[in-house]
Design a protein around this motif. Sequence first.
Motif, PDB file in Angstrom:
ATOM      1  N   HIS A 179      -0.305   3.880   1.454  1.00 20.80           N
ATOM      2  CA  HIS A 179      -0.874   4.673   2.542  1.00 20.80           C
ATOM      3  C   HIS A 179      -0.443   4.215   3.934  1.00 20.80           C
ATOM      4  O   HIS A 179      -0.031   5.037   4.749  1.00 20.80           O
ATOM      5  CB  HIS A 179      -2.396   4.672   2.441  1.00 20.80           C
ATOM      6  CG  HIS A 179      -2.883   5.166   1.123  1.00 20.80           C
ATOM      7  ND1 HIS A 179      -2.785   6.476   0.735  1.00 20.80           N
ATOM      8  CD2 HIS A 179      -3.440   4.514   0.076  1.00 20.80           C
ATOM      9  CE1 HIS A 179      -3.265   6.626  -0.481  1.00 20.80           C
ATOM     10  NE2 HIS A 179      -3.671   5.442  -0.906  1.00 20.80           N
ATOM     11  N   ASN A 180      -0.565   2.902   4.239  1.00 23.50           N
ATOM     12  CA  ASN A 180      -0.207   2.424   5.574  1.00 23.50           C
ATOM     13  C   ASN A 180      -0.160   0.902   5.597  1.00 23.50           C
ATOM     14  O   ASN A 180      -0.541   0.236   4.632  1.00 23.50           O
ATOM     15  CB  ASN A 180      -1.173   2.961   6.637  1.00 23.50           C
ATOM     16  CG  ASN A 180      -2.607   2.602   6.344  1.00 23.50           C
ATOM     17  OD1 ASN A 180      -2.941   1.434   6.159  1.00 23.50           O
ATOM     18  ND2 ASN A 180      -3.477   3.606   6.301  1.00 23.50           N
ATOM     19  N   THR A 230      -7.771  -9.024   0.348  1.00 27.78           N
ATOM     20  CA  THR A 230      -8.707  -8.762  -0.755  1.00 27.78           C
ATOM     21  C   THR A 230      -8.293  -9.502  -2.022  1.00 27.78           C
ATOM     22  O   THR A 230      -9.130 -10.109  -2.692  1.00 27.78           O
ATOM     23  CB  THR A 230      -8.787  -7.244  -1.026  1.00 27.78           C
ATOM     24  OG1 THR A 230      -9.272  -6.598   0.150  1.00 27.78           O
ATOM     25  CG2 THR A 230      -9.716  -6.934  -2.184  1.00 27.78           C
ATOM     26  N   THR A 263      -1.873  -1.156   7.553  1.00 22.92           N
ATOM     27  CA  THR A 263      -3.209  -1.758   7.642  1.00 22.92           C
ATOM     28  C   THR A 263      -3.788  -1.986   6.254  1.00 22.92           C
ATOM     29  O   THR A 263      -4.342  -3.051   5.964  1.00 22.92           O
ATOM     30  CB  THR A 263      -4.151  -0.862   8.473  1.00 22.92           C
ATOM     31  OG1 THR A 263      -3.590  -0.665   9.766  1.00 22.92           O
ATOM     32  CG2 THR A 263      -5.522  -1.489   8.604  1.00 22.92           C
ATOM     33  N   ASP A 264      -3.652  -1.005   5.384  1.00 23.31           N
ATOM     34  CA  ASP A 264      -4.122  -1.169   4.006  1.00 23.31           C
ATOM     35  C   ASP A 264      -3.342  -2.250   3.276  1.00 23.31           C
ATOM     36  O   ASP A 264      -3.891  -2.960   2.438  1.00 23.31           O
ATOM     37  CB  ASP A 264      -4.013   0.142   3.228  1.00 23.31           C
ATOM     38  CG  ASP A 264      -5.092   1.152   3.591  1.00 23.31           C
ATOM     39  OD1 ASP A 264      -6.048   0.777   4.303  1.00 23.31           O
ATOM     40  OD2 ASP A 264      -4.970   2.315   3.162  1.00 23.31           O
ATOM     41  N   ASP A 306      -4.902  -5.480   4.330  1.00 25.65           N
ATOM     42  CA  ASP A 306      -6.218  -5.574   3.704  1.00 25.65           C
ATOM     43  C   ASP A 306      -6.103  -5.878   2.214  1.00 25.65           C
ATOM     44  O   ASP A 306      -6.871  -6.690   1.679  1.00 25.65           O
ATOM     45  CB  ASP A 306      -6.997  -4.278   3.928  1.00 25.65           C
ATOM     46  CG  ASP A 306      -8.451  -4.403   3.535  1.00 25.65           C
ATOM     47  OD1 ASP A 306      -9.085  -5.408   3.929  1.00 25.65           O
ATOM     48  OD2 ASP A 306      -8.955  -3.513   2.833  1.00 25.65           O
ATOM     49  N   ASN A 307      -5.138  -5.280   1.541  1.00 24.62           N
ATOM     50  CA  ASN A 307      -4.949  -5.538   0.106  1.00 24.62           C
ATOM     51  C   ASN A 307      -4.551  -6.992  -0.144  1.00 24.62           C
ATOM     52  O   ASN A 307      -5.001  -7.606  -1.121  1.00 24.62           O
ATOM     53  CB  ASN A 307      -3.905  -4.584  -0.476  1.00 24.62           C
ATOM     54  CG  ASN A 307      -4.420  -3.166  -0.572  1.00 24.62           C
ATOM     55  OD1 ASN A 307      -5.621  -2.917  -0.567  1.00 24.62           O
ATOM     56  ND2 ASN A 307      -3.510  -2.210  -0.642  1.00 24.62           N
ATOM     57  N   SER A 351       0.851  -1.183   0.000  1.00 21.19           N
ATOM     58  CA  SER A 351       0.000   0.000   0.000  1.00 21.19           C
ATOM     59  C   SER A 351       0.890   1.236   0.000  1.00 21.19           C
ATOM     60  O   SER A 351       1.978   1.223   0.573  1.00 21.19           O
ATOM     61  CB  SER A 351      -0.898   0.036   1.239  1.00 21.19           C
ATOM     62  OG  SER A 351      -1.550   1.283   1.358  1.00 21.19           O
TER      63      SER A 351
END
Length: 65
Positions: A14-15, A25, A17-18, A21-22, A12
């Motif tokens: 951004h961070n 997903t 956590t993302d 999540d990526n 990510s």
Amino acid sequence: MVVKVIELVGTSRHNWTDAVDNAVTEAAKTLDDIMGVEVTNFTANIDNGRIAEYKADVKVAFHVH
């Protein structure tokens, strides 16, 4: 029940956590019955003294049919 575990790296801009999540997903696009994840490591790529990309090493557990 049989559970299989695979290792993935999520990313990510951004961070972390993302990044996790990526990874989940993307895994969910081809895997059914994901049961959980274990985050084993956080890393990042640096560009000009700043974090350019966050990376998360994750183990994804899913039920095998």
